[in-house]
Design a protein around this motif. Structure first.
Motif, PDB file in Angstrom:
ATOM      1  N   THR B  43     -20.861 -46.731  26.327  1.00 24.99           N
ATOM      2  CA  THR B  43     -20.463 -45.788  24.391  1.00 24.99           C
ATOM      3  C   THR B  43     -18.868 -44.761  24.611  1.00 24.99           C
ATOM      4  OG1 THR B  43     -20.328 -44.122  26.212  1.00 24.99           O
ATOM      5  CG2 THR B  43     -22.043 -45.196  25.298  1.00 24.99           C
ATOM      6  N   VAL B  44     -18.270 -44.742  23.137  1.00 25.46           N
ATOM      7  CA  VAL B  44     -16.945 -44.487  23.213  1.00 25.46           C
ATOM      8  C   VAL B  44     -16.667 -43.432  21.899  1.00 25.46           C
ATOM      9  CG1 VAL B  44     -16.633 -46.742  21.554  1.00 25.46           C
ATOM     10  CG2 VAL B  44     -14.302 -45.834  22.258  1.00 25.46           C
ATOM     11  N   GLN B  45     -16.475 -41.963  22.111  1.00 30.44           N
ATOM     12  CA  GLN B  45     -16.171 -41.096  21.585  1.00 30.44           C
ATOM     13  C   GLN B  45     -15.254 -41.018  20.549  1.00 30.44           C
ATOM     14  OE1 GLN B  45     -14.239 -38.100  24.408  1.00 30.44           O
ATOM     15  NE2 GLN B  45     -16.100 -38.937  26.054  1.00 30.44           N
ATOM     16  N   ALA B  66     -25.998 -48.341  17.339  1.00 29.90           N
ATOM     17  CA  ALA B  66     -25.753 -46.870  16.806  1.00 29.90           C
ATOM     18  C   ALA B  66     -24.034 -47.151  16.788  1.00 29.90           C
ATOM     19  CB  ALA B  66     -26.898 -45.977  17.712  1.00 29.90           C
ATOM     20  N   GLY B  67     -24.121 -45.628  16.163  1.00 30.97           N
ATOM     21  CA  GLY B  67     -22.711 -44.846  15.882  1.00 30.97           C
ATOM     22  C   GLY B  67     -22.069 -46.861  14.922  1.00 30.97           C
ATOM     23  N   SER B  68     -21.013 -46.717  15.058  1.00 32.57           N
ATOM     24  CA  SER B  68     -19.526 -47.379  14.411  1.00 32.57           C
ATOM     25  C   SER B  68     -18.601 -47.633  15.511  1.00 32.57           C
ATOM     26  CB  SER B  68     -19.344 -46.937  13.246  1.00 32.57           C
ATOM     27  OG  SER B  68     -18.819 -47.492  12.427  1.00 32.57           O
ATOM     28  N   ILE B  69     -18.192 -48.772  15.635  1.00 34.01           N
ATOM     29  CA  ILE B  69     -17.181 -49.371  16.707  1.00 34.01           C
ATOM     30  C   ILE B  69     -15.952 -50.203  16.332  1.00 34.01           C
ATOM     31  CG2 ILE B  69     -16.416 -50.067  18.765  1.00 34.01           C
ATOM     32  CD1 ILE B  69     -19.150 -49.344  20.236  1.00 34.01           C
ATOM     33  N   ARG B  70     -15.107 -49.308  16.198  1.00 29.01           N
ATOM     34  CA  ARG B  70     -14.152 -51.170  15.614  1.00 29.01           C
ATOM     35  C   ARG B  70     -13.427 -51.693  16.711  1.00 29.01           C
ATOM     36  NH1 ARG B  70      -7.974 -48.021  13.935  1.00 29.01           N
ATOM     37  NH2 ARG B  70      -7.310 -50.109  13.242  1.00 29.01           N
ATOM     38  N   PHE B  71     -13.486 -53.376  16.787  1.00 28.53           N
ATOM     39  CA  PHE B  71     -12.563 -53.611  17.614  1.00 28.53           C
ATOM     40  C   PHE B  71     -11.663 -54.177  17.623  1.00 28.53           C
ATOM     41  CE2 PHE B  71     -17.394 -53.204  18.115  1.00 28.53           C
ATOM     42  CZ  PHE B  71     -17.949 -53.444  19.446  1.00 28.53           C
ATOM     43  N   VAL B  72     -10.368 -54.311  18.384  1.00 29.52           N
ATOM     44  CA  VAL B  72      -9.393 -55.631  17.949  1.00 29.52           C
ATOM     45  C   VAL B  72      -9.159 -56.259  19.398  1.00 29.52           C
ATOM     46  CG1 VAL B  72      -6.800 -54.882  17.097  1.00 29.52           C
ATOM     47  CG2 VAL B  72      -8.354 -53.151  16.651  1.00 29.52           C
ATOM     48  N   ASP B 114     -19.376 -39.316  14.611  1.00 29.33           N
ATOM     49  CA  ASP B 114     -19.620 -38.215  15.709  1.00 29.33           C
ATOM     50  C   ASP B 114     -20.475 -38.283  16.558  1.00 29.33           C
ATOM     51  OD1 ASP B 114     -16.847 -36.613  14.360  1.00 29.33           O
ATOM     52  OD2 ASP B 114     -18.269 -36.199  12.735  1.00 29.33           O
ATOM     53  N   GLY B 115     -21.237 -38.991  16.414  1.00 30.23           N
ATOM     54  CA  GLY B 115     -22.193 -38.833  17.097  1.00 30.23           C
ATOM     55  C   GLY B 115     -22.297 -40.476  17.988  1.00 30.23           C
ATOM     56  N   VAL B 116     -23.085 -40.700  19.040  1.00 33.04           N
ATOM     57  CA  VAL B 116     -22.837 -41.449  19.744  1.00 33.04           C
ATOM     58  C   VAL B 116     -22.752 -43.032  19.370  1.00 33.04           C
ATOM     59  CG1 VAL B 116     -25.813 -42.562  19.428  1.00 33.04           C
ATOM     60  CG2 VAL B 116     -24.299 -42.735  21.709  1.00 33.04           C
ATOM     61  N   ASN B 117     -21.629 -43.729  19.366  1.00 29.89           N
ATOM     62  CA  ASN B 117     -21.214 -45.246  19.613  1.00 29.89           C
ATOM     63  C   ASN B 117     -22.011 -46.236  20.198  1.00 29.89           C
ATOM     64  OD1 ASN B 117     -19.828 -44.149  16.535  1.00 29.89           O
ATOM     65  ND2 ASN B 117     -18.523 -43.153  18.018  1.00 29.89           N
ATOM     66  N   ILE B 118     -22.461 -46.355  20.136  1.00 29.95           N
ATOM     67  CA  ILE B 118     -22.839 -47.405  21.725  1.00 29.95           C
ATOM     68  C   ILE B 118     -22.497 -48.904  21.289  1.00 29.95           C
ATOM     69  CG2 ILE B 118     -25.067 -47.721  21.069  1.00 29.95           C
ATOM     70  CD1 ILE B 118     -25.382 -46.578  24.450  1.00 29.95           C
ATOM     71  N   LEU B 119     -22.477 -49.865  22.265  1.00 25.39           N
ATOM     72  CA  LEU B 119     -22.679 -51.346  22.443  1.00 25.39           C
ATOM     73  C   LEU B 119     -23.351 -51.596  23.147  1.00 25.39           C
ATOM     74  CD1 LEU B 119     -20.142 -52.482  24.654  1.00 25.39           C
ATOM     75  CD2 LEU B 119     -18.477 -52.301  22.819  1.00 25.39           C
ATOM     76  N   LEU B 120     -23.435 -52.468  23.260  1.00 24.18           N
ATOM     77  CA  LEU B 120     -24.301 -53.647  24.292  1.00 24.18           C
ATOM     78  C   LEU B 120     -23.738 -54.264  24.564  1.00 24.18           C
ATOM     79  CD1 LEU B 120     -26.605 -54.535  26.511  1.00 24.18           C
ATOM     80  CD2 LEU B 120     -27.859 -56.211  23.885  1.00 24.18           C
TER      81      LEU B 120
END
Lengths: 148, 148
Positions: B43-45, B66-72, B114-120
């Motif tokens: 998870t990442v805030q 769930a949430g949204s994550i930016r990968f670089v 703002d909520g949970v950003n989670i990767l598997l």
């Protein structure tokens, strides 16, 4: 209510960090790993129920990384020492465990929180409708009346 | 910015239902599956960044349920046709794809909601700190300045 043989609950680690957490799910050298067929998520809205479903082949490894999900299991294996036993488990980050379900068990699950209730299933075989049976939430076979 | 060779983006299905959805992640017969070592969540805030990290052996298969994550990603493989290329990907339920990352790529990721950003991550090998390198978010090697 009771405990079903070969249904495993394995406590898992949540590792805190400054930016977020790491939540363990499954490693290939753990005894509840029975091969990798497919990984998928299932979400369930608050109070909604998914199930019942029984697999003839698939072994399920279930983890709930967000929200809270109530699982109800019914042992339908005539040769089992816990035949016709009902077991109930609530999984969440507060009770962060892996639930391993062998074939021959009817299972249904219900969302408990307003937000996202999500499970990961690391299944031992790929999805195959021909190896699973379904029953409606209310039915004549499974003596569980606790789903509202 | 560009596209890194052997970094795969695979669109995945979200199957709607009355009580909730099913979200595909990975099947053992897909070309981006390279063996099952371990599955874990991270998870990442919001606005927080995890990374940089580069694996020497692990192949990552990343899904954001769930949430949204930016990968670089930064290609650090001298023999790669995309050596020193930077690639950016945002994964969420709105852009529900699997990101497959081969060894030799530096990766960092940032929470966007703002909520949970989670990767598997369905990793090809188990966690092993000796096969991974780490760098701070700001460093001399990776020419990316886009993390606030």
């Amino acid at each position: 209510m009771g405990t079903i043989k070969e249904v495993l609950l394995t406590p898992l680690r949540i590792i805190p960090g400054v930016s977020g957490e790491v939540l363990h799910a499954l490693k290939e050298d753990e005894s509840s790993f029975h091969g990798f067929g497919e990984a998928y998520f299932s979400t369930v809205q608050k109070d909604a129920v998914k199930g019942w479903k029984k697999h003839r082949e698939m072994i399920l490894n279930l983890v709930v990384p967000a929200g809270s999900i109530r699982f109800v299991l019914f042992d339908d294996r005539p040769d089992s020492k816990s035949f016709r036993t009902i077991q109930e488990v609530i999984l969440s980050r507060e009770n962060y465990q892996r639930l391993t379900v062998p074939p021959g068990i009817w299972m249904a699950f219900q969302g408990l929180e307003d937000g996202v209730n999500i499970l990961l299933n690391i299944a031992s075989i790929r999805h195959d409708p021909s190896e699973a049976e379904n029953l409606p939430v209310k039915n004549e076979l499974i003596p569980f009346q606790g789903f509202v």
